[in-house]
Every structure is written in structure tokens, then in C-alpha cells.
Enzyme design. Structure first.
Site: not given
Ligand code: NI
Length: 175
Positions: A47, A52, A101-102, A143-144, A147
Site C-alpha cells: 500500500g 508518501q 514501509c516504503l 498502517h496506510e 500516514h
Molecule cells: Ni507505510
């Protein structure tokens, strides 16, 4: 229409609250969603959230194909665009699970999340989404959506001994 650069932990925008989307079916929103989708696929993430890539809008996208090598045995999540999300825990049960996480490349951490949640919001056409989910799906959504409020998963780790580089944690991660 392209994969964009993903901001990494330490970038100040990742700590800010994103703004609600007020207009659907705009070119701007379509463009943002295309970029998010392309970036998520290029990075093989489960995701990604708009902040981000530096866009401070309450938009996330997530999805995991069956048999994804990065998430073995975690089951499938159909690709979902979720705008202006609201998450409501369905009960008080929490469970620990490993997250990456990216924006925190190469790292994994053990994070408590609600096991069962309801999430509501809108898709890219402004159609309502309302789902009850559990387990990995519930974890990914939490999680998403974090952000969008400037929260990165390391901020939720309770025992910092359970945070580190993926290759050093492979015995604990089981992969
Ligand atoms: Ni993340």
C-alpha cells in the site's frame, strides 16, 4: 502517470496531517491515483498513501495479490483506493505483527494493531466504501491511514528491540 519518488522517514511532510478530498472525478485526483498505483507497483508495496509522494491529501491505495512473495501466506487483498477514510475498531482486541514501509526501506518492526476494524470512505469515483475486515487486511488499512495523520509505524512500536533491518530479523520474520 509514473512512479514517483517516495519520501523517506525524516522528511517533514511525513509528519503532517493530510487534507480531505472535497472534489471527486477531477483530473488532479485521477492523476494522483495513477501515480500512487504506479509507485506502489514499482516498489512492490502492499500500500501507499498520498503524503508518501508529497501530496497532502487523504488518499491511500492498497492491495496484495495472492502468492505475493513479499507477503507469503498473508492472503489476498483486492486493490482498493480509499479516500477520506474513517477507521472504527470493531472490538478492543489488538495483535502484534511485523510491518514495513516504503518510507522506511529495509526495516521491519513489530506493531500492535486492532485485529478487527470497519473502514469507510470513498473510491476514486466518489462511491461509498464500507467494509468490516480483520487480520492482515485490517493491519494494512491501519498502517496506510496512519500516514494521513503523520504517523509512521516505528512510532507505534512498543519494544524497540523488535525493530531492525529485514535481513537481520529473518529468523523472527520467518522468511
Ligand atoms: Ni507505510
Amino acid at each position: 502517470m509514473a512512479a514517483r519518488k517516495v519520501l523517506k522517514m525524516g522528511h517533514p511532510l511525513l509528519l503532517e496531517k493530510s487534507h480531505e478530498v472535497t472534489q471527486f472525478s477531477t483530473k488532479e485526483l485521477q492523476h494522483l491515483i495513477r501515480d500512487l498505483r504506479d509507485t506502489m507497483h514499482a516498489e512492490e508495496g502492499a500500500g501507499i498513501a498520498a503524503p508518501q509522494i508529497g501530496v497532502m491529501r487523504r488518499v491511500v491505495i492498497f492491495g496484495v495479490e495472492k502468492d505475493n512473495a513479499r507477503y507469503p501466506g498473508r492472503g489476498e487483498i483486492s486493490e482498493t483506493v480509499l479516500i477520506n477514510p474513517i477507521i472504527t475498531p470493531l472490538d478492543d482486541t489488538l495483535e502484534d505483527g511485523w510491518e514495513g514501509c516504503l518510507s522506511v526501506p529495509g526495516m521491519r518492526g513489530l506493531v500492535p494493531r486492532y485485529t478487527r476494524v470497519r473502514y469507510q470512505g470513498f473510491d476514486e469515483n466518489g462511491q461509498k466504501i464500507d467494509r468490516d475486515v480483520d487480520g492482515f487486511h485490517a493491519r494494512v488499512v491501519q498502517h496506510e491511514c496512519d500516514h494521513l495523520d503523520g504517523i509512521l509505524y516505528p512510532m507505534r512500536i512498543q519494544d524497540m528491540r523488535e525493530f531492525g533491518f529485514k535481513e537481520e530479523l529473518k529468523d523472527k520474520l520467518g522468511c
